[in-house]
Enzyme design. Structure first.
Site, PDB file in Angstrom:
ATOM      1  CB  CYS E  79      36.669  35.268  51.569  1.00  0.00           C
ATOM      2  SG  CYS E  79      37.373  36.923  51.426  1.00  0.00           S
ATOM      3  CG  HIS E  80      31.460  34.262  54.674  1.00  0.00           C
ATOM      4  ND1 HIS E  80      32.111  35.339  55.227  1.00  0.00           N
ATOM      5  CD2 HIS E  80      30.873  33.607  55.711  1.00  0.00           C
ATOM      6  CE1 HIS E  80      31.925  35.339  56.536  1.00  0.00           C
ATOM      7  NE2 HIS E  80      31.175  34.309  56.868  1.00  0.00           N
ATOM      8  CG  ASP E 130      51.758  34.752  32.497  1.00  0.00           C
ATOM      9  OD1 ASP E 130      52.948  34.395  32.603  1.00  0.00           O
ATOM     10  OD2 ASP E 130      50.890  34.064  31.957  1.00  0.00           O
TER      11      ASP E 130
END
Lengths: 172, 172, 172, 172, 172, 172
Positions: E79-80, E130
């Protein structure tokens, strides 16, 4: 009755969100911030007189401040990632018991950079604390604040009193 | 003449280095720190009275402080990476124009955690600033300092005045 | 009446905090997790048949999963930083339209590592999505879940159905 | 026939994985590494003679190296996260056209720290390049290598020639 | 025969590379994604009924999602890096045993932002897991998928069924 | 007398600062860099002959290099954050005892990308070292250097000798 500014980080139900800046103009934006680190006069003396190599603590704090400016969006949850075009961090002794840190950030972009300037000042101050804490655990970081801001729709901001350092009463 | 503490971040030639903690004992270490964010009384009123959903700004600032504690070694160049066993960040209004942030960090390890507690307080304060700056650009972060520190060879530290907030003069 | 488990991320006033694990025992802890990526049968065919070099997408996804496990505490605000002793990420085609990702994390430490295993599985799945999205934007990541957990006071956990993949109905 | 060492980053099917170090002993581990940056003699002269403030480039490179050592596991995919107990970075001019960088890392833990020492040397060298590239784009980083390693089951390692710098032929 | 889309992450020899987006147009790009977290009805009841402070888990998950969107390029190798102009994360209970997470990302730039939207959804879901795992270890993250995408040369994408949540069968 | 280039990272007092690039033009900028990893011929044989799965070490090193390019500004203190439009990393065996790594980075922006290309090459080389060090601790990373640079006011740069690899003398 004048309208009051709205908190723009909130969505319709009041949940925190990043502000949408898609429609803001790309302009040159700049911000300057400041922090003061108070310490024992004896600590400042050692900083100045060379009980450690002159400039080294300052060098580390300066670098830490610059690096922190670039990571602001990683630290402050609702800040946009951006590509700062300039960061400056200056440290100077003031009065007989303080170090003043001044920062300046610039951006060609869509959001103000005051958080970047404030983060740079804060982390430079924390770094200075870290490097001197072995001799002075009671140091205190004071007056982290925005000095000036320009660019963008909100206009120019200049703190009322731009020289807090000048008003510091020496520790006696 | 009493010997003075030495700056332990420096090598023989005075260059900044991480302190070697290989020989330090693994003990429970704990530190508490504080920051005060001063603002306009009207800003605090809006924070409290619910011009934004109660607790939300505090929730974001608290999370930002906790996350920052875990990244202290990434921000402060000479801090050791470590695995904190606990981080707490509390925010509360005080006087009529301030928010007090208190943090606590714990570690089973070889180094003190005062920088982690101070970093958590600083970043929580910066986040609070970020979320309210649209209505009050003149806010100021004050009194970032260590309150208490225990564990390790340097002994117990307790700040002289552990309740700066109590001494804040209300803005009139 | 049996006591119910308490949410341990909350302080006395219900604010989110990191759990204090100072008093937990250092033991070997291990967790295994899973994710399924559903795609068009034609997408899986190309993955398998070599329209791209065999194993390369899998290699990138595997590495991304391993790296993500190490950064779990940077992504999940209330997770403790920890030093994993092992991370494994496996990818395999299953049915005619899915890839199954299985992860395993180990730690000699004071906290469970289920979040690390789940994060590794999630990021490996996202990476697989990223590398194939140009041909199949409708892919879906399913069934990210804990398979097994051991070590620590909470005892052994084993998911009821440890082979979701076996029950996937082929796309027709 | 002597058995050959095995690549321990691979699982049974040859896929890259982090080595499981759960069963390794916690010992003091140490590694030293080195890098050489070659430049034009005129560039080194300016570094030494003070065309920039003496020590400043070195200060930035030193800090960058220390910070990079702490992030090694974020850069090298199969390296374990660990809590270094010490990091040292030294820079010195050598011959008439080179700067030698030497690093040392220590750990009380289960894995060797040679990658941390090598990463510190590499990033310090890259930083030096960055700060001087405006005057000398042809600089070259050479001889990044391990000098010494101790602790752990693989025994003591000492490079054959521990002083490459001494053998550098001056540029004429 | 229609030509098939090509995998654009591969170079001539099939090695993974970042796509070159230099020649793509800077346009407004937007993506929306979704994740569903399935849990025990009793877990959802406690989330809703206030066995923990209303909104707090949601607040942490929302912040974690926003922060993760900004780090997508650090997690997904190909990804950029980009500067998102907006990120939104919403959480809502649905059916009697699920929480639906919806995200939206915007960019003025050269690449699509579907990975950012998907990463935000995934990490918000992991954070929710979580914070509740102490009472319900069998929770499952399902249906992480792209809902809508606009901007850029590949045109508009809208998932066939944009309301998976509505089709969830209640757990009995 | 020709004027000499100035060190642009320094402020008026010689302190390190990020260069202000606000006024630089946004252009397409590109840089190519290189690193050579020397090893025992037997190590290279095993790499090539498949004592480990063909391509896997190369795959991990390639990914590590790409990811490192994106983090350059986090590693090199005075580098600007930027949004690379392309990153390529190629690895190839050369002579009988070396691997050559070549990288290429592109940007539509205000700063050169030579540090990104050099950082990608360095981290790919370190990763290769990490994955082979169990069999060959004496490997050496050599000749990290800029090959070519274009775009921006400083003009085109092409290294004198663009094929160091061709001149490597085989180890005998």
């Amino acid at each position: 009755m004048p309208s009051v500014p709205k908190f723009t980080h909130l969505d319709a139900q009041g949940h925190a969100q990043m502000v949408d800046v898609s429609d803001k103009a790309v302009t040159v934006r700049e911000a300057r911030a400041e922090a003061i680190v108070r310490m024992l006069p004896s600590t400042l003396e050692r900083l100045i007189a060379g009980d450690m190599p002159k400039g080294d603590v300052f060098a580390v704090a300066r670098i830490a401040g610059i690096c922190a400016a670039k990571r602001t969006h990683d630290l402050i949850p609702l800040c946009h990632a951006l590509a700062l075009s300039a960061v400056e961090v200056e440290l100077a002794a003031c009065a007989n018991d303080a170090v003043r840190i001044r920062t300046r950030c610039k951006l060609n972009g869509r959001t103000g950079v005051e958080m970047e300037a404030l983060t740079a000042a804060s982390v430079a101050a924390l770094t200075l604390y870290d490097m001197c804490k072995a001799v002075d655990r009671g140091m205190c970081i004071e007056h982290i604040r925005l000095i000036e801001k320009s660019g963008g729709a909100s206009g120019h901001f200049l703190a009322d009193d731009t020289d807090v350092a000048a008003t510091l009463r020496p520790t006696t």
